[in-house]
Design an enzyme around this catalytic site. Structure first.
Site, PDB file in Angstrom:
ATOM      1  N   ASP A 107       0.754  -1.015   0.059  1.00  0.00           N
ATOM      2  CA  ASP A 107      -0.001  -0.067  -0.033  1.00  0.00           C
ATOM      3  C   ASP A 107       0.619   1.148  -0.152  1.00  0.00           C
ATOM      4  O   ASP A 107       0.654   2.283  -0.763  1.00  0.00           O
ATOM      5  CB  ASP A 107      -0.951   0.037   1.284  1.00  0.00           C
ATOM      6  CG  ASP A 107      -2.195  -0.813   0.995  1.00  0.00           C
ATOM      7  OD1 ASP A 107      -2.288  -1.667   0.106  1.00  0.00           O
ATOM      8  OD2 ASP A 107      -3.234  -0.763   1.668  1.00  0.00           O
ATOM      9  N   ASN A 166      -4.285  -2.020  -4.505  1.00  0.00           N
ATOM     10  CA  ASN A 166      -5.998  -1.917  -3.925  1.00  0.00           C
ATOM     11  C   ASN A 166      -5.664  -1.106  -2.560  1.00  0.00           C
ATOM     12  O   ASN A 166      -6.505  -1.518  -1.543  1.00  0.00           O
ATOM     13  CB  ASN A 166      -6.226  -3.610  -3.492  1.00  0.00           C
ATOM     14  CG  ASN A 166      -7.782  -3.758  -3.117  1.00  0.00           C
ATOM     15  OD1 ASN A 166      -8.457  -2.460  -3.087  1.00  0.00           O
ATOM     16  ND2 ASN A 166      -8.034  -4.643  -2.220  1.00  0.00           N
ATOM     17  N   SER A 199     -14.787   6.484   5.817  1.00  0.00           N
ATOM     18  CA  SER A 199     -14.313   7.532   6.305  1.00  0.00           C
ATOM     19  C   SER A 199     -13.387   7.987   5.353  1.00  0.00           C
ATOM     20  O   SER A 199     -12.913   9.259   5.424  1.00  0.00           O
ATOM     21  CB  SER A 199     -13.796   7.413   7.665  1.00  0.00           C
ATOM     22  OG  SER A 199     -12.703   6.621   7.572  1.00  0.00           O
ATOM     23  N   ASP A 226     -10.993  -2.617  11.168  1.00  0.00           N
ATOM     24  CA  ASP A 226      -9.987  -3.536  10.703  1.00  0.00           C
ATOM     25  C   ASP A 226      -9.517  -4.713  11.841  1.00  0.00           C
ATOM     26  O   ASP A 226      -9.430  -5.772  11.752  1.00  0.00           O
ATOM     27  CB  ASP A 226      -8.460  -2.813  10.525  1.00  0.00           C
ATOM     28  CG  ASP A 226      -8.886  -1.904   9.039  1.00  0.00           C
ATOM     29  OD1 ASP A 226     -10.054  -2.064   8.592  1.00  0.00           O
ATOM     30  OD2 ASP A 226      -7.889  -1.244   8.903  1.00  0.00           O
ATOM     31  N   GLU A 275     -11.259  -5.211   1.342  1.00  0.00           N
ATOM     32  CA  GLU A 275     -10.291  -6.117   0.298  1.00  0.00           C
ATOM     33  C   GLU A 275     -11.186  -7.126  -0.204  1.00  0.00           C
ATOM     34  O   GLU A 275     -11.036  -7.568  -1.292  1.00  0.00           O
ATOM     35  CB  GLU A 275      -9.324  -6.634   1.101  1.00  0.00           C
ATOM     36  CG  GLU A 275      -7.949  -5.774   1.060  1.00  0.00           C
ATOM     37  CD  GLU A 275      -8.271  -4.337   2.317  1.00  0.00           C
ATOM     38  OE1 GLU A 275      -9.577  -4.450   2.681  1.00  0.00           O
ATOM     39  OE2 GLU A 275      -7.241  -4.041   2.688  1.00  0.00           O
ATOM     40  N   HIS A 290      -5.112  -9.565   3.284  1.00  0.00           N
ATOM     41  CA  HIS A 290      -3.995  -9.577   4.257  1.00  0.00           C
ATOM     42  C   HIS A 290      -4.795 -10.065   5.444  1.00  0.00           C
ATOM     43  O   HIS A 290      -4.280 -10.947   6.349  1.00  0.00           O
ATOM     44  CB  HIS A 290      -3.358  -8.478   4.199  1.00  0.00           C
ATOM     45  CG  HIS A 290      -4.138  -7.021   4.460  1.00  0.00           C
ATOM     46  ND1 HIS A 290      -3.737  -6.007   5.177  1.00  0.00           N
ATOM     47  CD2 HIS A 290      -5.200  -6.780   3.934  1.00  0.00           C
ATOM     48  CE1 HIS A 290      -4.837  -5.121   4.840  1.00  0.00           C
ATOM     49  NE2 HIS A 290      -5.397  -5.499   4.524  1.00  0.00           N
ATOM     50  N   ARG A 291      -5.707  -9.380   5.923  1.00  0.00           N
ATOM     51  CA  ARG A 291      -6.480  -9.661   7.345  1.00  0.00           C
ATOM     52  C   ARG A 291      -7.188 -11.075   7.455  1.00  0.00           C
ATOM     53  O   ARG A 291      -7.139 -11.505   8.646  1.00  0.00           O
ATOM     54  CB  ARG A 291      -7.416  -8.287   7.579  1.00  0.00           C
ATOM     55  CG  ARG A 291      -6.591  -7.201   7.581  1.00  0.00           C
ATOM     56  CD  ARG A 291      -7.330  -6.075   8.827  1.00  0.00           C
ATOM     57  NE  ARG A 291      -6.915  -4.852   8.159  1.00  0.00           N
ATOM     58  CZ  ARG A 291      -5.656  -4.419   8.542  1.00  0.00           C
ATOM     59  NH1 ARG A 291      -4.737  -5.001   9.341  1.00  0.00           N
ATOM     60  NH2 ARG A 291      -5.212  -3.093   8.079  1.00  0.00           N
ATOM     61  N   LYS A 351       0.203  -6.500   1.508  1.00  0.00           N
ATOM     62  CA  LYS A 351      -0.556  -5.502   1.538  1.00  0.00           C
ATOM     63  C   LYS A 351      -0.308  -4.279   2.645  1.00  0.00           C
ATOM     64  O   LYS A 351       0.027  -3.161   2.417  1.00  0.00           O
ATOM     65  CB  LYS A 351      -1.964  -5.454   1.501  1.00  0.00           C
ATOM     66  CG  LYS A 351      -2.718  -4.191   1.252  1.00  0.00           C
ATOM     67  CD  LYS A 351      -4.204  -4.517   1.005  1.00  0.00           C
ATOM     68  CE  LYS A 351      -5.035  -3.161   0.379  1.00  0.00           C
ATOM     69  NZ  LYS A 351      -5.358  -2.347   1.603  1.00  0.00           N
TER      70      LYS A 351
HETATM   71  O1  LIG Z   1      -8.239   6.128   6.790  1.00  0.00           O
HETATM   72  C1  LIG Z   1      -7.518   5.112   6.749  1.00  0.00           C
HETATM   73  O2  LIG Z   1      -6.364   4.878   6.954  1.00  0.00           O
HETATM   74  C2  LIG Z   1      -8.512   3.797   6.766  1.00  0.00           C
HETATM   75  C3  LIG Z   1      -9.898   3.831   7.304  1.00  0.00           C
HETATM   76  C4  LIG Z   1     -10.576   2.519   7.221  1.00  0.00           C
HETATM   77  O3  LIG Z   1     -11.274   2.436   6.219  1.00  0.00           O
HETATM   78  P1  LIG Z   1     -12.912   2.890   6.217  1.00  0.00           P
HETATM   79  O4  LIG Z   1     -13.168   4.422   6.570  1.00  0.00           O
HETATM   80  O5  LIG Z   1     -13.368   2.771   4.599  1.00  0.00           O
HETATM   81  O6  LIG Z   1     -13.742   2.062   7.150  1.00  0.00           O
HETATM   82  C5  LIG Z   1      -9.696   1.387   7.603  1.00  0.00           C
HETATM   83  O7  LIG Z   1     -10.541   0.356   7.477  1.00  0.00           O
HETATM   84  C6  LIG Z   1      -8.588   1.302   6.415  1.00  0.00           C
HETATM   85  O8  LIG Z   1      -7.822   0.116   6.526  1.00  0.00           O
HETATM   86  C7  LIG Z   1      -7.674   2.609   6.774  1.00  0.00           C
HETATM   87  C1  LIG Z   2      -9.378  -1.782   4.789  1.00  0.00           C
HETATM   88  C2  LIG Z   2      -8.227  -1.670   4.443  1.00  0.00           C
HETATM   89  O1  LIG Z   2      -7.591  -1.158   3.500  1.00  0.00           O
HETATM   90  P1  LIG Z   2      -7.744   0.121   2.791  1.00  0.00           P
HETATM   91  O2  LIG Z   2      -6.722   1.149   3.157  1.00  0.00           O
HETATM   92  O3  LIG Z   2      -7.329  -0.225   1.383  1.00  0.00           O
HETATM   93  O4  LIG Z   2      -9.101   0.490   2.909  1.00  0.00           O
HETATM   94  C3  LIG Z   2      -7.453  -2.702   5.576  1.00  0.00           C
HETATM   95  O5  LIG Z   2      -6.209  -2.387   5.769  1.00  0.00           O
HETATM   96  O6  LIG Z   2      -7.825  -3.396   6.365  1.00  0.00           O
END
Ligand SMILES: O=C(O)C1=C[C@@H](OP(=O)(O)O)[C@@H](O)[C@H](O)C1
Ligand SMILES: C=C(OP(=O)(O)O)C(=O)O
Length: 429
Positions: free
Chosen positions: A49, A94, A171, A315, A343, A387-388, A413
């Site tokens: 990422d 992704n 978010s 997460d 994911e 990954h999770r 990831k």
């Molecule tokens: O802003 C961020 O860094 C993230 C927000 C979350 O996503 P959502 O806001 O889509 O739930 C989380 O699941 C993702 O792994 C990282």
């Molecule tokens: C939802 C996740 O990733 P992303 O930042 O791609 O949304 C995650 O890391 O669990």
């Protein structure tokens, strides 16, 4: 396909230095690129990422030097929005934390940008963000399906004014708007429509913006005011905190099997909402201790199931789903609809794989209920390029049976070295 069979595990003990946070790494990289001055970033996460963000910034003309171990980076900020005379195509894998924030940030400057990614990225929604950006004057086209990447952006600056954005899916849409806001041509007032999911990630965003010298007025997470004319300025050096979501697997291992595991790099002083994961383990019966930059978990009495709304920690909530295999009675995880747009459809994937090891599972539209079996069944766990899923199901190896994790490399990831660190704190029966 590659797979990894974990023999039955007896115990977890030791300490782990957790690699840098994905959420912080990608926010810091983007703001450092927009900022005036040079930023030295240490404890950067080295994972897919973050690599996608780094590669995109390089293509965008940002000058940086990455250390050989890829964990520190010296980056010369542009001091302005991205302006590129040639059309660019940016592949973002992704990585939600690259796709959503870059989509907004690229609209601020000039140039033509095509944002592409892996097939799953083309199933992850982005319409709420695109709609909001269009009301601020952005020109964004969907190249395949309406509402989803890939996207083409013809950048021509963003106006300020009033904009509303739905908060119920991700978010990251609000995060993206907030981070772009100070470079809009006038003050931006953002209203959040409906429920705001994953709220603590907004705190990470506001914290990172503040580190780079930008203030945001936050009216109860419903209305945000960002004054124009604020310039991102490099704070000099920043150390990325350890990733609180990555810490969850090690802490859960201790809660399930004992003895004592301490994670370093994330603790009571962390800005990441997922530090609250350890509190859920405490509610299940584990003994939890927080230091400023560490968290320690010891197995307490028998774990017991809990019934909780884990919308704030989507997460780390996945780790509770597999921890539930070792708790007395039923565990319910509620208000997690957006597991379905990450994911993979994580509600469906989690239910399917938990049933394989013998759990009784109720999968609702936005919740999951898990009742563990008396004895876990050995299974080969499909990981859906998530990954999770791979990391969560490593915990099932505490159930007295071997567990095979298909495609363990999918942890790249966010956590390429996961399985070797997991091995370092566990011992086989
Ligand atoms: O802003 C961020 O860094 C993230 C927000 C979350 O996503 P959502 O806001 O889509 O739930 C989380 O699941 C993702 O792994 C990282
Ligand atoms: C939802 C996740 O990733 P992303 O930042 O791609 O949304 C995650 O890391 O669990």
């Amino acid at each position: 396909m590659d797979s990894l069979t974990l023999n039955p595990l007896a115990r977890a003990d030791g300490s782990v230095q957790i690699p840098g946070s994905k959420s912080l790494s990608n926010r810091i990289l983007l703001l450092a690129a927009l900022a005036e001055g040079r930023t030295r970033i240490t404890n950067l996460l080295d994972s897919d990422d973050v690599r996608h963000m780094l590669t995109a910034l390089h293509q965008l003309g940002v000058d940086y030097t990455l250390a050989e171990d890829k964990r520190s980076c010296d980056l010369q900020g542009l001091g302005q929005a991205f302006r590129n005379p040639e059309a660019l195509q940016l592949f973002l894998g992704n990585a939600g934390t690259a796709m959503r924030p870059l989509c907004a940030a690229l609209c601020l400057g000039q140039g033509e940008y095509t944002l592409t990614g892996e097939p799953r990225m083309y199933e992850r929604p982005i319409r709420d963000l695109v709609d909001a950006l269009r009301t601020l004057g952005a020109q964004i086209d969907y190249l395949e399906n309406e509402g989803y990447p890939p996207l083409r952006i013809q950048a021509q600056g963003l106006q300020g004014g009033h904009v509303s954005i739905r908060g119920n899916i991700s978010s990251q849409f609000l995060t993206a708007l907030l981070m772009a806001a100070p470079l809009a041509t006038s003050d931006l007032i953002i209203e959040v429509e409906g429920e705001l999911v994953s709220k603590p990630y907004i705190d990470i965003t506001l914290h990172t913006m503040q580190l780079f010298g930008v203030q945001v007025e936050n009216h109860q997470y419903q209305r945000f005011v960002v004054r124009a004319g604020q310039q991102y300025r490099s704070p000099g050096e920043i150390m990325v905190e350890g990733d609180a979501s990555s810490a969850s697997y090690f802490l859960a291992a201790a809660a399930i099997a004992g003895g004592t595991v301490r994670v370093y790099g994330v603790g009571a002083d962390s800005v990441q909402g997922d530090k609250a994961f350890a509190q859920v383990l405490a509610d299940m019966g584990a003994e939890v201790e927080y230091g400023p930059t560490w968290i320690q978990v010891k197995r307490g009495a028998e774990l017991k199931g809990v019934d909780q709304d884990l919308n704030a920690i989507p997460d780390a909530a996945m780790t509770i789903a597999t921890t539930a295999l070792f708790a007395q009675g039923k565990t319910a995880i509620r208000n997690i609809y957006n597991w379905r747009v990450k994911e993979t459809d994580r509600l469906s994937a989690m239910a399917t794989e938990l049933r394989k090891v013998g759990a009784e599972v109720v999968e609702g539209e936005d919740f999951i209920e898990i009742t563990p079996p008396a004895q876990l069944k050995s299974a080969s766990i499909h990981t859906y390029d998530d990954h999770r899923m791979a990391m969560c199901f490593s915990l099932a190896a505490f159930g007295d049976v071997p567990i095979t994790i298909e495609d363990p490399g999918c942890t790249r990831k966010t956590f390429p070295e996961y399985f070797s660190l997991f091995r370092s704190i566990t011992c086989e029966r």
